[in-house]
Scaffold this motif. Structure first.
Motif, mmCIF file in Angstrom:
data_model
loop_
_atom_site.group_PDB
_atom_site.id
_atom_site.type_symbol
_atom_site.label_atom_id
_atom_site.label_comp_id
_atom_site.label_asym_id
_atom_site.label_seq_id
_atom_site.Cartn_x
_atom_site.Cartn_y
_atom_site.Cartn_z
ATOM 1 N N GLY A 220 -40.315 49.834 -21.481
ATOM 2 C CA GLY A 220 -39.322 49.499 -22.488
ATOM 3 C C GLY A 220 -37.950 50.083 -22.231
ATOM 4 N N THR A 221 -37.811 50.921 -21.203
ATOM 5 C CA THR A 221 -36.518 51.518 -20.862
ATOM 6 C C THR A 221 -36.124 51.108 -19.456
ATOM 7 N N ILE A 273 -36.460 48.588 -28.823
ATOM 8 C CA ILE A 273 -36.654 49.327 -30.066
ATOM 9 C C ILE A 273 -37.924 48.869 -30.763
ATOM 10 N N THR A 274 -38.080 47.562 -30.873
ATOM 11 C CA THR A 274 -39.289 46.939 -31.392
ATOM 12 C C THR A 274 -39.605 45.756 -30.488
ATOM 13 N N PRO A 275 -40.778 45.127 -30.623
ATOM 14 C CA PRO A 275 -41.051 43.943 -29.799
ATOM 15 C C PRO A 275 -39.997 42.847 -29.934
ATOM 16 N N ALA A 276 -39.250 42.839 -31.036
ATOM 17 C CA ALA A 276 -38.257 41.795 -31.259
ATOM 18 C C ALA A 276 -36.834 42.254 -30.973
ATOM 19 N N MET A 277 -36.591 43.554 -30.876
ATOM 20 C CA MET A 277 -35.218 44.058 -30.805
ATOM 21 C C MET A 277 -35.005 44.951 -29.586
ATOM 22 N N THR A 278 -33.874 44.750 -28.882
ATOM 23 C CA THR A 278 -33.486 45.582 -27.745
ATOM 24 C C THR A 278 -32.008 45.953 -27.887
ATOM 25 N N VAL A 279 -31.698 47.212 -27.589
ATOM 26 C CA VAL A 279 -30.322 47.697 -27.624
ATOM 27 C C VAL A 279 -29.841 47.910 -26.189
ATOM 28 N N ARG A 325 -35.087 38.826 -31.210
ATOM 29 C CA ARG A 325 -35.868 37.615 -30.943
ATOM 30 C C ARG A 325 -36.435 37.096 -32.247
ATOM 31 N N LEU A 326 -35.953 35.910 -32.663
ATOM 32 C CA LEU A 326 -36.409 35.318 -33.917
ATOM 33 C C LEU A 326 -37.835 34.791 -33.810
ATOM 34 N N ASN A 327 -38.153 34.190 -32.643
ATOM 35 C CA ASN A 327 -39.493 33.680 -32.373
ATOM 36 C C ASN A 327 -39.597 33.486 -30.866
ATOM 37 N N ASN A 328 -40.589 32.748 -30.411
ATOM 38 C CA ASN A 328 -40.778 32.565 -28.973
ATOM 39 C C ASN A 328 -39.698 31.712 -28.314
ATOM 40 N N GLN A 329 -38.877 31.052 -29.131
ATOM 41 C CA GLN A 329 -37.859 30.171 -28.572
ATOM 42 C C GLN A 329 -36.438 30.698 -28.739
ATOM 43 N N TRP A 330 -36.132 31.312 -29.878
ATOM 44 C CA TRP A 330 -34.752 31.664 -30.191
ATOM 45 C C TRP A 330 -34.510 33.163 -30.105
#
Length: 438
Positions: A220-221, A273-279, A325-330
């Motif tokens: 993740g890093t 940061i989470t499976p959906a968020m990266t900084v 990441r909103l979902n697998n596409q967006w």
């Protein structure tokens, strides 16, 4: 205008979209973050421009294409109390819209080796004030064009370390115009509407290299460091003085000018940061001080005509971005950046009045299927309040012709990108897994 003075205008030309005459718009994906994490892979394969080692983050066979529309607005408004030529008026909008295309490709040979190729435009400038304006003796139209080809080889040395390097071939072309007094018919210091233009043009192909590494100390890093070398160009071309300057007819003189484009170091950090968020974080240093004393030489004799002290400072770029990441596409992206220009009031010219600036960006990505995805980004650049003070002591100053002005400027950028995977991901060679360093 003297031979050496117009050559000086060639070397001193500055760009509008990044500090100096650089063009940062190489990736619609990374632009969505204001280029934060560009060296650590936030731009996917297009991050090769900043760090070729990110090629090892793309298993299989990939291609990317990006197109950026740059829309600058730059108005130079002379001070009528301190500029004798202010009666000729302001520059009008000198910014000219530009389109920057780029392309990237990579192919994984096995679980440790990759090869890739990028085609980019690292430098550029197109400005065009009104033909007759208050600053016509300091600049009329300006054009800088570049094209860069960079093949690379990437190696996944261990499960946590990748390196890459490759040569670069760069074409550089320039054409500048400035008003020239005609002392055969009027005094040399006279500035009149409709004066003819002196034209300087030249081009060259130069060679350099890129290199970089990525480190994944923890899942993740990702940390990336990239380097683009300086490239020396020995420009060959001509300097044309119009009829009436030194002779009744136009005089064309072959010239050489030495210009070295700066080397650059880019550092990036991407943290999940989470499976959906990266900084993403980014830092860039550009060694513009290599332009301090370019040489002008006579093409016929090789003798040095003049050393031109430009006194550029180094440039710095700091950026912060985030994706969700909103979902697998967006996926949505956002970023901000602050850029310290290598140009200050002591040396700022009318070619393009560069200054510190703030970037604000938004981006959007869409995964159409396993092979095809699209990206779009928008950036607005807010320039710091800027002035031009070409007075006695300034490197461009011509005796009797002070030029003092305020500048209003901003830039809008719209970029689109397309990514395609040519092989079948289900049967592709897997990349070595990311594991902890210790």
């Amino acid at each position: 205008m003297s031979f050496a003075a117009l050559i000086a205008a060639l070397i001193a030309a500055q760009g509008a979209q990044a500090g100096g005459f650089a063009v940062r718009e190489q990736s619609a994906t990374a632009q969505g973050y204001s280029f934060a994490g560009a060296a650590s892979g936030s731009g996917y394969l297009s991050s090769m421009f900043w760090n070729p080692a990110v090629i090892t983050m793309a298993p299989g066979w990939h291609s990317e294409w990006h197109l950026s529309l740059i829309v600058p607005r730059i108005d130079i408004n002379p001070d009528p109390l301190r500029t004798p030529t202010a009666v000729f008026g302001a520059s009008g909008d000198i910014g000219q819209d530009a389109i920057v295309p780029t392309g990237f490709a990579s192919y994984q040979i096995n679980d440790r080796f990759w090869v890739g190729l990028s085609s980019t435009a690292p430098y550029g400038l197109v400005t065009d004030p009104r033909e007759n304006w208050a600053g016509q003796v300091y600049s009329r139209s300006s054009r800088i064009f570049s094209a860069n080809i960079n093949p690379v080889i990437g190696v996944k040395v261990t499960d946590w370390l990748s390196v890459a390097a490759g040569p670069t071939l760069q074409y550089f072309d320039i054409r500048l115009k400035s008003a020239v007094p005609t002392p055969i018919t009027v005094p040399a210091t006279a500035v009149l509407p409709g004066q003819p233009s002196g034209i300087l043009e030249g081009d060259d192909i130069g060679f350099g290299f890129t290199a970089g590494l990525t480190i994944t100390p923890f899942a993740g890093t990702t940390i990336g460091v990239g380097y683009r070398s300086a490239i020396e160009h020995n420009l060959e071309g001509s300097f044309t003085l119009p009829a009436g300057v030194v002779a009744p007819v136009a005089v064309r003189t072959p010239i050489d000018a030495t210009l070295k484009t700066p080397d650059q170091v880019t550092v990036g950090l991407s943290q999940v940061i989470t499976p959906a968020m990266t900084v993403h974080l980014g830092f860039e240093w550009t060694n513009w001080s290599v332009l301090r004393t370019p040489l002008v030489t006579s093409a016929s004799t090789g003798a040095v005509v003049q050393e031109l002290p430009l006194n550029y400072d180094d440039g710095f770029f700091y950026s912060l971005g985030i994706d969700y990441r909103l979902n697998n596409q967006w996926i949505v992206r956002a970023g901000v950046a602050y850029e310290e220009s290598p140009i200050d009031t002591e040396i700022r010219s009318t070619r393009l009045p560069d200054n510190d600036r703030v970037w604000a960006s938004l981006g959007l990505g869409y995964q159409w299927n396993d092979k095809l995805s699209f990206d779009v980004a928008y950036t607005h650049i807010f320039a710091k309040e800027t002035d031009i003070r070409i007075v006695e002591g300034h490197q461009d100053f011509r005796p009797g012709l002070p030029f003092v002005a305020d500048v209003e400027s901003d830039v809008d950028i719209i970029s689109v990108g397309l990514r395609y995977r040519w092989d079948d991901a289900k049967v592709a060679i897997p990349a070595a897994p990311i594991v902890r360093k210790y």
